[in-house]
Design an enzyme around this catalytic site. Structure first.
Site, PDB file in Angstrom:
ATOM      1  N   LYS A  22      57.991  66.041 -19.661  1.00  0.00           N
ATOM      2  CA  LYS A  22      57.802  64.611 -19.980  1.00  0.00           C
ATOM      3  C   LYS A  22      56.481  64.143 -19.368  1.00  0.00           C
ATOM      4  O   LYS A  22      55.676  63.491 -20.033  1.00  0.00           O
ATOM      5  CB  LYS A  22      58.948  63.795 -19.397  1.00  0.00           C
ATOM      6  CG  LYS A  22      58.687  62.289 -19.368  1.00  0.00           C
ATOM      7  CD  LYS A  22      59.837  61.494 -18.814  1.00  0.00           C
ATOM      8  CE  LYS A  22      59.826  61.357 -17.330  1.00  0.00           C
ATOM      9  NZ  LYS A  22      58.858  60.402 -16.773  1.00  0.00           N
ATOM     10  N   ASN A  23      56.239  64.502 -18.113  1.00  0.00           N
ATOM     11  CA  ASN A  23      55.083  63.954 -17.391  1.00  0.00           C
ATOM     12  C   ASN A  23      53.764  64.614 -17.761  1.00  0.00           C
ATOM     13  O   ASN A  23      52.714  64.214 -17.271  1.00  0.00           O
ATOM     14  CB  ASN A  23      55.331  64.017 -15.878  1.00  0.00           C
ATOM     15  CG  ASN A  23      56.428  63.052 -15.479  1.00  0.00           C
ATOM     16  OD1 ASN A  23      56.856  62.213 -16.285  1.00  0.00           O
ATOM     17  ND2 ASN A  23      56.926  63.176 -14.267  1.00  0.00           N
ATOM     18  N   CYS A 116      59.540  49.141 -11.001  1.00  0.00           N
ATOM     19  CA  CYS A 116      60.672  49.790 -11.679  1.00  0.00           C
ATOM     20  C   CYS A 116      61.740  50.042 -10.625  1.00  0.00           C
ATOM     21  O   CYS A 116      61.672  49.576  -9.505  1.00  0.00           O
ATOM     22  CB  CYS A 116      60.206  51.080 -12.350  1.00  0.00           C
ATOM     23  SG  CYS A 116      59.947  52.380 -11.169  1.00  0.00           S
ATOM     24  N   ARG A 121      55.389  50.232  -7.669  1.00  0.00           N
ATOM     25  CA  ARG A 121      54.480  50.951  -8.586  1.00  0.00           C
ATOM     26  C   ARG A 121      53.163  50.181  -8.789  1.00  0.00           C
ATOM     27  O   ARG A 121      52.811  49.795  -9.900  1.00  0.00           O
ATOM     28  CB  ARG A 121      55.152  51.230  -9.918  1.00  0.00           C
ATOM     29  CG  ARG A 121      56.526  51.835  -9.854  1.00  0.00           C
ATOM     30  CD  ARG A 121      56.625  53.193  -9.200  1.00  0.00           C
ATOM     31  NE  ARG A 121      56.080  54.289  -9.946  1.00  0.00           N
ATOM     32  CZ  ARG A 121      56.708  54.969 -10.891  1.00  0.00           C
ATOM     33  NH1 ARG A 121      57.912  54.619 -11.217  1.00  0.00           N
ATOM     34  NH2 ARG A 121      56.133  55.979 -11.501  1.00  0.00           N
ATOM     35  N   ASP A 305      60.362  63.845  -7.408  1.00  0.00           N
ATOM     36  CA  ASP A 305      61.281  63.740  -8.552  1.00  0.00           C
ATOM     37  C   ASP A 305      62.478  64.670  -8.408  1.00  0.00           C
ATOM     38  O   ASP A 305      63.475  64.502  -9.113  1.00  0.00           O
ATOM     39  CB  ASP A 305      60.550  64.069  -9.865  1.00  0.00           C
ATOM     40  CG  ASP A 305      59.492  63.037 -10.171  1.00  0.00           C
ATOM     41  OD1 ASP A 305      58.651  63.283 -11.049  1.00  0.00           O
ATOM     42  OD2 ASP A 305      59.483  61.983  -9.508  1.00  0.00           O
ATOM     43  N   ARG A 397      65.663  58.981 -20.754  1.00  0.00           N
ATOM     44  CA  ARG A 397      64.203  58.881 -20.626  1.00  0.00           C
ATOM     45  C   ARG A 397      63.587  60.251 -20.368  1.00  0.00           C
ATOM     46  O   ARG A 397      62.445  60.500 -20.748  1.00  0.00           O
ATOM     47  CB  ARG A 397      63.836  57.954 -19.455  1.00  0.00           C
ATOM     48  CG  ARG A 397      64.031  56.469 -19.709  1.00  0.00           C
ATOM     49  CD  ARG A 397      63.426  55.660 -18.581  1.00  0.00           C
ATOM     50  NE  ARG A 397      62.128  56.194 -18.249  1.00  0.00           N
ATOM     51  CZ  ARG A 397      61.682  56.317 -16.988  1.00  0.00           C
ATOM     52  NH1 ARG A 397      62.434  55.940 -15.975  1.00  0.00           N
ATOM     53  NH2 ARG A 397      60.484  56.803 -16.754  1.00  0.00           N
TER      54      ARG A 397
END
Ligand code: EPZ
Length: 416
Positions: A22-23, A116, A121, A305, A397
């Site tokens: 994803k990143n 978030c 952030r 993460d 997500r």
């Protein structure tokens, strides 16, 4: 959105393939805006964050087609330089489009991404760097508007190796007319993958070993084809599931070199790991042992993460484990949900003290954020009884087909 229901206590056996990152997909999709042509991106996972990035690309004027895990992005005709608030709110990491819109169009308007679930952030490092590249930036009423002639380059030293700021600097300077050097840049594998995509498109981005990135501006970027690297955090989440529930699993398409420094944590917990070039076999047939001290760090250190999924595994450990979250200020929200399942975890500021328990118990729990959701799945797989997980929008997500993959490994898991 429904719920995920897990009847825990079954070992995991078999093999699954790890999704694309994803990143890595998100900054590469943003980079397509720089391309006066057609970009073909393979191994793009089906995730709501990727869908949000596609909506932004289409809003800007790109034609985007998905065929399985391949996205074709035609960005010859960019008609917009703004990202509307509702799209920015959907995914805060849309801030990475700022650099590419600015680099291609010379101007960009977007709403401040806001915080978030895991922290405020801020984007000060992004904006300060863009100003050093010559951008004029006005921030008011929650909107950011920028103007920038083709940058002549700059030497930028980041006070923190921010992943997003590094990506934005690369994207804003790739089509400049000068040389930009970033010191103390992020070294995550996703940065290398972004550079690899841009270099295939005719740009010149050299990622050095000591956290230095050199970008030689090019007049334009053109059509190319690229395959996104595997998702290292998803691989670590499935490894945590085996560590917690036990079993013997082969992870195909796992780029082991992207999480080498995390393997000792799983070995210390008692997992048997057999890594090979692009797969990893992990087996576990005892209760995990505690791991005395884990500190999340910028790459190549222990990734923030992976903190939540690994914590779920260690909540079953013999003895007491300690995890220090040095990257985000509010990334322990999953702890209260794990505690509902019987975990014994104390939080002191950025330190989590995990007193291992013999077993967890199924409960109704809510996802608090993306990786916190991964942690609840890990915990549910090992728990005695039924776990019902809600607020699945967080999981969707970043985890593609998580229940299908775990069912393939023998888990009793379904989505209502
Ligand atoms: C990226 O976020 C990832 N997201 C995050 O993954 C990941 O946790 C993070 O990098 C760290 O590895 C994507 O790649 C889409 P940072 P990013 O800028 O770029 C502070 C997931 O679960 N900071 O490296 O936002 C910031 O507050 C997500 O997939 C500033 O102070 O991370 C944080 O404390 C979650 N000012 C730290 O740096 C800035 O201008 C790390 O942020 C920017 C960041």
């Amino acid at each position: 959105m429904g719920n995920i229901i897990i009847d825990g206590g079954r070992q995991l056996e078999g093999e699954i393939s790890v999704q694309g990152s994803k990143n890595s997909s998100l900054p590469i999709l943003a980079a397509c805006v720089l391309v006066d042509g057609v970009s073909v991106i393979h191994n793009c996972p089906s995730l709501t964050d990727v869908d949000a990035a596609i909506r932004i690309l289409r809003h800007l004027g790109c034609k985007v087609k998905r065929e399985g895990s391949t996205l074709t992005v035609d960005s010859r005709n960019i008609v917009n330089c703004s990202i509307p608030e509702e799209l920015m709110r959907e995914m805060r990491s849309s801030i990475v489009f700022l650099g590419s819109i600015l680099g291609r169009m010379g101007k960009a308007e977007l709403s401040s991404p806001g915080g978030c679930d895991i922290g405020l952030r801020p984007i000060d490092l992004h904006l300060d760097a863009l100003k050093m590249l010559g951008a004029e930036i006005n921030e008011k009423h929650g909107f950011i508007s920028c103007r920038m002639k083709r940058t002549k380059g700059a030497a930028i030293s980041l006070s923190f190796p921010s992943v997003g700021a590094t990506e934005n600097i690369i994207l804003a300077s790739a089509l400049g007319v000068g040389r930009t050097v970033i010191h103390n840049a992020a070294r995550e594998p996703e940065i290398l993958d972004l550079a690899s995509f841009l270099n295939k498109a005719g740009c010149r981005v050299i990622v050095g070993k000591q956290g230095t990135v050199v970008i030689e501006g090019r007049r334009r970027a053109f059509s190319s084809e690229h395959r996104v690297i595997p998702d290292r955090i998803v691989a670590l989440t499935y490894m945590s599931a085996v560590g917690a529930a036990g079993g013997d699993v082969l992870l195909r398409n796992a780029d082991v070199s992207s999480f080498l420094t995390v393997l000792p944590v799983f070995e210390e917990a008692g997992c048997n790991i057999v890594p090979s070039k692009n797969s990893l076999r992990i087996s576990m047939n005892t209760r995990p042992k505690c791991v005395k001290n884990i500190r999340t760090m910028p790459y190549p250190g222990f990734p923030t993460d992976a903190q939540a999924p690994v914590m779920a595994m260690l909540s079953l450990g013999y003895g007491t484990s300690v995890m220090v979250e040095t990257i985000f200020e509010n990334r322990f929200k999953h702890v209260s949900e794990l505690s509902r399942m019987g975990a014994r975890i104390k939080i002191e500021g950025r330190v989590a003290i995990i007193e291992g328990v013999e077993s967890l118990y199924g409960a109704k729990v809510k996802c608090t954020d993306l990786r916190g959701g991964g942690a609840l799945v890990v915990a549910g797989l090992s728990a005695k009884g039924r776990t019902v997980i809600s607020n699945l929008e967080h999981i969707d997500r970043g985890y593609e087909n998580i229940e299908e993959n775990l069912r393939k490994l023998g888990a009793e898991i379904e989505r209502t």
